[in-house]
Write an enzyme that holds these catalytic residues in place. Structure first.
Site, mmCIF file in Angstrom:
data_model
loop_
_atom_site.group_PDB
_atom_site.id
_atom_site.type_symbol
_atom_site.label_atom_id
_atom_site.label_comp_id
_atom_site.label_asym_id
_atom_site.label_seq_id
_atom_site.Cartn_x
_atom_site.Cartn_y
_atom_site.Cartn_z
ATOM 1 N N ARG A 258 0.520 -1.189 -0.104
ATOM 2 C CA ARG A 258 0.068 0.102 0.028
ATOM 3 C C ARG A 258 0.871 1.358 -0.015
ATOM 4 O O ARG A 258 0.475 2.170 -0.814
ATOM 5 C CB ARG A 258 -1.034 -0.135 1.205
ATOM 6 C CG ARG A 258 -2.066 -1.197 1.208
ATOM 7 C CD ARG A 258 -2.980 -1.207 2.285
ATOM 8 N NE ARG A 258 -3.892 -2.131 2.225
ATOM 9 C CZ ARG A 258 -4.896 -2.315 3.000
ATOM 10 N NH1 ARG A 258 -5.198 -1.090 3.953
ATOM 11 N NH2 ARG A 258 -5.644 -3.476 3.330
ATOM 12 N N ASP B 18 -15.954 9.829 9.051
ATOM 13 C CA ASP B 18 -14.949 8.848 9.011
ATOM 14 C C ASP B 18 -13.543 9.545 9.021
ATOM 15 O O ASP B 18 -13.455 10.644 8.558
ATOM 16 C CB ASP B 18 -14.988 7.982 7.611
ATOM 17 C CG ASP B 18 -14.232 6.990 7.366
ATOM 18 O OD1 ASP B 18 -14.605 5.933 7.622
ATOM 19 O OD2 ASP B 18 -12.913 7.054 7.175
#
Length: 292
Positions: free
Chosen positions: A45, A154
């Site tokens: 990632r 979020d």
């Protein structure tokens, strides 16, 4: 705009000390504990971030994310290392509880002129909060006239942007019960949430570990599912207590399938179903906390 460098070699895997440094920044930024054995995940990632930034190794990357100038990249790093698994009506037993037990008295409360507030914490792309909105709209034909609002938060700004767009891949349609598919429209670019439901929901960027939360009022229902499992036991307990403190008397808290809330005093929550918790109703408003 980020300059991409497609011809850069794949950076070498991060060393143990570099993993430790990355884990420390991740914890400081988001409260997320990077479990052991995640070297390949970090390399997969964050390797993309290194190439996008034109950096050759993790030492250079760590110098960036620990610098004063690294604020935006720290946010990008959290986005890259955050797991966002979501779907409409995931863990459907919670939505059955909403329909059968939680929402009927709240809808009547709203019809009596009171406000109802629902919070989806760690909302990812918004499929959870729109699932709640679909159940509400199905139960209350007069929903547009009621003071019922949903908040979705979020830590990842990319997830918030996707939630606000309210457009999802076509294969998500199969996860929405057929009677509720009237609340979406299938267009050439995907599945669109109807405007009435979009208008019910406010999406906001929020780090649950911030010292203070900006919401002034309390919530009748809080969903925080499969989020707290990524935090340390101490931070988990702290967050459960904070969620309890923002619930109205009689409020509901829904958590993820592998999460459990310790019910030791001073906790006032009690079990109300599978991974479902409820506060007692206040015996008397006299002397109680003010809520909006």
């Amino acid at each position: 705009m980020t300059q991409h460098h497609p011809h850069l070699a794949v950076p070498p895997a991060p060393s143990e000390s570099e993993l430790t440094a990355i884990a420390r920044v991740l914890y400081e930024q988001a409260g997320i504990v990077l479990a052991p054995g995640k070297t390949s995940m970090v390399q997969s990632r964050l390797g993309k971030r290194l190439r996008a930034l034109g950096l050759k190794d993790y030492g250079s990357y760590i110098r960036l994310i620990t610098s004063d100038e690294g604020h935006e990249e720290r946010r990008a790093m959290v986005s890259a290392l955050t797991t966002n698994v979501t779907q409409f009506f995931r863990e459907n037993h919670h939505f059955e509880t909403l329909r059968s037990t939680t929402l009927p008295p709240l809808i009547e409360q709203a019809r009596a002129g009171k406000k109802v507030r629902i919070w989806s914490a760690g909302c990812s792309t918004g499929q959870e909060v729109f699932s709640i909105a679909m159940v509400l709209a199905d139960m209350a034909q007069d929903l547009a006239r009621l003071d019922i609002r949903l908040l979705a938060t979020d830590i990842d700004p990319q997830m918030i942007a996707r939630g606000r767009a309210a457009v999802y891949e076509e294969n998500t349609l199969a996860t929405i019960p057929k009677p509720l598919q009237r609340f979406v429209s299938v267009e050439s670019d995907g599945v669109h949430i109807v405007p009435m439901l979009r208008n019910l929901v406010s999406f906001r960027e929020l780090n649950l570990h911030d010292t203070t939360w900006p919401m002034r009022g309390r919530f009748d229902v809080v969903f925080c599912r499969n989020v707290v499992i990524y935090f340390s036991p101490e931070d988990q307990l702290r967050l459960w207590r904070r969620f309890e403190s923002v619930l109205t008397p009689g409020g509901w808290l829904f958590v993820g399938h592998s999460e459990r809330i310790p019910l030791d005093p001073p906790c006032q929550l009690s079990t109300a179903g599978i991974t479902t918790y409820k506060l007692p109703k206040a015996e008397s408003p006299i002397g109680g906390p003010k809520w909006h």
